[in-house]
Design an enzyme around this catalytic site. Structure first.
Site, PDB file in Angstrom:
ATOM      1  N   HIS A 169       1.555   0.976 -13.144  1.00  0.00           N
ATOM      2  CA  HIS A 169       2.365  -0.193 -13.496  1.00  0.00           C
ATOM      3  C   HIS A 169       3.849   0.193 -13.437  1.00  0.00           C
ATOM      4  CE1 HIS A 169       3.343  -4.041 -15.241  1.00  0.00           C
ATOM      5  NE2 HIS A 169       4.201  -3.404 -16.019  1.00  0.00           N
ATOM      6  N   LEU A 194      -9.757  -7.915 -13.071  1.00  0.00           N
ATOM      7  CA  LEU A 194     -11.115  -7.379 -13.047  1.00  0.00           C
ATOM      8  C   LEU A 194     -11.894  -7.983 -14.197  1.00  0.00           C
ATOM      9  CD1 LEU A 194     -10.295  -3.601 -12.546  1.00  0.00           C
ATOM     10  CD2 LEU A 194     -11.164  -5.187 -10.817  1.00  0.00           C
ATOM     11  N   GLY A 230       0.780  -1.235   0.000  1.00  0.00           N
ATOM     12  CA  GLY A 230       0.000   0.000   0.000  1.00  0.00           C
ATOM     13  C   GLY A 230       0.807   1.278   0.000  1.00  0.00           C
ATOM     14  N   THR A 231       2.037   1.238  -0.546  1.00  0.00           N
ATOM     15  CA  THR A 231       2.803   2.493  -0.556  1.00  0.00           C
ATOM     16  C   THR A 231       2.191   3.509  -1.542  1.00  0.00           C
ATOM     17  OG1 THR A 231       4.388   1.705  -2.214  1.00  0.00           O
ATOM     18  CG2 THR A 231       4.963   1.358   0.099  1.00  0.00           C
ATOM     19  N   ASN A 232       1.578   3.018  -2.590  1.00  0.00           N
ATOM     20  CA  ASN A 232       0.907   3.960  -3.508  1.00  0.00           C
ATOM     21  C   ASN A 232      -0.354   4.537  -2.878  1.00  0.00           C
ATOM     22  OD1 ASN A 232       2.287   4.196  -6.268  1.00  0.00           O
ATOM     23  ND2 ASN A 232       2.432   2.018  -5.809  1.00  0.00           N
ATOM     24  N   MET A 247      -3.920  -7.183  -7.194  1.00  0.00           N
ATOM     25  CA  MET A 247      -3.374  -8.373  -7.859  1.00  0.00           C
ATOM     26  C   MET A 247      -4.438  -9.292  -8.463  1.00  0.00           C
ATOM     27  SD  MET A 247      -0.087  -8.121  -7.435  1.00  0.00           S
ATOM     28  CE  MET A 247       0.927  -9.534  -7.068  1.00  0.00           C
ATOM     29  N   ASN A 307      -4.654   2.555 -13.414  1.00  0.00           N
ATOM     30  CA  ASN A 307      -3.732   1.591 -12.810  1.00  0.00           C
ATOM     31  C   ASN A 307      -2.315   2.171 -12.844  1.00  0.00           C
ATOM     32  OD1 ASN A 307      -2.799  -1.030 -11.883  1.00  0.00           O
ATOM     33  ND2 ASN A 307      -2.034  -1.380 -13.955  1.00  0.00           N
TER      34      ASN A 307
HETATM   35  C1  GRF Z   1       3.615  -1.202  -7.321  1.00  0.00           C
HETATM   36  O1  GRF Z   1       4.890  -1.432  -7.809  1.00  0.00           O
HETATM   37  C2  GRF Z   1       2.660  -0.918  -8.454  1.00  0.00           C
HETATM   38  O2  GRF Z   1       3.256  -0.277  -9.531  1.00  0.00           O
HETATM   39  C3  GRF Z   1       2.234  -2.298  -8.848  1.00  0.00           C
HETATM   40  O3  GRF Z   1       2.149  -3.018  -7.631  1.00  0.00           O
HETATM   41  C4  GRF Z   1       3.009  -2.415  -6.661  1.00  0.00           C
HETATM   42  C5  GRF Z   1       2.173  -2.086  -5.470  1.00  0.00           C
HETATM   43  O4  GRF Z   1       2.925  -1.590  -4.406  1.00  0.00           O
HETATM   44  N1  GRF Z   1       1.031  -2.303  -9.633  1.00  0.00           N
HETATM   45  P1  GRF Z   1       2.202  -0.931  -3.162  1.00  0.00           P
HETATM   46  O5  GRF Z   1       1.222  -1.959  -2.596  1.00  0.00           O
HETATM   47  O6  GRF Z   1       1.515   0.319  -3.593  1.00  0.00           O
HETATM   48  O7  GRF Z   1       3.302  -0.659  -2.173  1.00  0.00           O
END
Ligand code: GRF
Length: 213
Positions: free
Chosen positions: A110, A94, A12-14, A91, A108
């Site tokens: 990526h 959909l 969940g860093t994003n 992951m 999304n």
């Molecule tokens: C990230 O590298 C994103 O680009 C990919 O999955 C990863 C998720 O990381 N789709 P986080 O859970 O947001 O840390």
């Protein structure tokens, strides 16, 4: 106010980057209405709770069919008045029902420069491993709209960085998160919240980028 639903499966860093940029006022027209996790152990769920955001666990294995899984997610997101769905490390694939319901309103992130190292099988550490094996000199991240296929929708933003001298896939993953993902995902959400994007076929045009950093 743009109400967003963030779909997660991992660290969940994003999601955190979005929370932080709402907190510092950059995303001043955005509210996270719900977080949906496909995995009850995801640290992303804790991040949501720590920030007073409702988090739902919806495991794909609890549903017999893709349609019923899609429907369960749609119900929550509709109840919460979601105008944009953000896949932030989600992951699970959909289904068409979901993609149709939120047509042009799913994005999304990526961790590669699409169309390199993307599509089925390129998740987690794999895009980074593939980039190192191929010997590319630059890599980065892409934010794109989501269509019925994997990583094929129109590209909103990309950021490239030099990766020369990096040999370790974990180091590469961290560098791309820090220098690319956490910057361009909030930026894409900002552009959408300011109604600054228009899509024509595969091309995404930014109407007036002045003032948006
Ligand atoms: C990230 O590298 C994103 O680009 C990919 O999955 C990863 C998720 O990381 N789709 P986080 O859970 O947001 O840390």
């Amino acid at each position: 106010m743009l109400r967003i639903g963030v779909l997660v499966s991992g660290g969940g860093t994003n999601l955190q980057a979005l929370i932080d940029r709402i907190g510092d006022g950059y995303l001043d027209k955005v509210k996270i209405a719900a977080v949906i996790s496909s995995n009850e152990k995801a640290y992303a769920v804790q991040r949501a709770k720590d920030n007073g955001i409702e988090a739902y666990i919806l495991k794909r294995s609890s549903y017999d069919e893709q349609d019923s899984y899609d429907e369960a997610m749609i119900r929550i997101l509709e109840e919460k008045g979601t105008g944009l769905v953000v896949l932030a490390g989600f992951m699970v694939l959909l289904g068409n029902r979901f993609v149709e319901r939120f047509k042009n309103r799913i994005i999304n992130i990526h961790p590669s420069l699409i169309p390199a190292f993307c599509g089925k099988g390129f998740y987690g550490i794999r895009p980074h491993r593939a980039a190192l094996e191929y010997g590319v000199k630059v890599s980065g991240a892409t934010v794109h709209f989501v269509d019925a296929d994997t990583d094929t929708g129109p590209i909103i933003l990309q950021k490239a960085i030099s990766i020369e001298g990096i040999n370790d896939e974990m180091e590469l993953q961290k560098k791309i998160m820090r220098e690319c993902e956490w910057e361009i995902l909030p930026k894409a959400v900002k552009l959408i919240s300011e109604d600054m994007l228009s899509v024509c076929g595969r091309k995404v045009y930014i109407k007036n980028e002045r003032g948006i950093k």
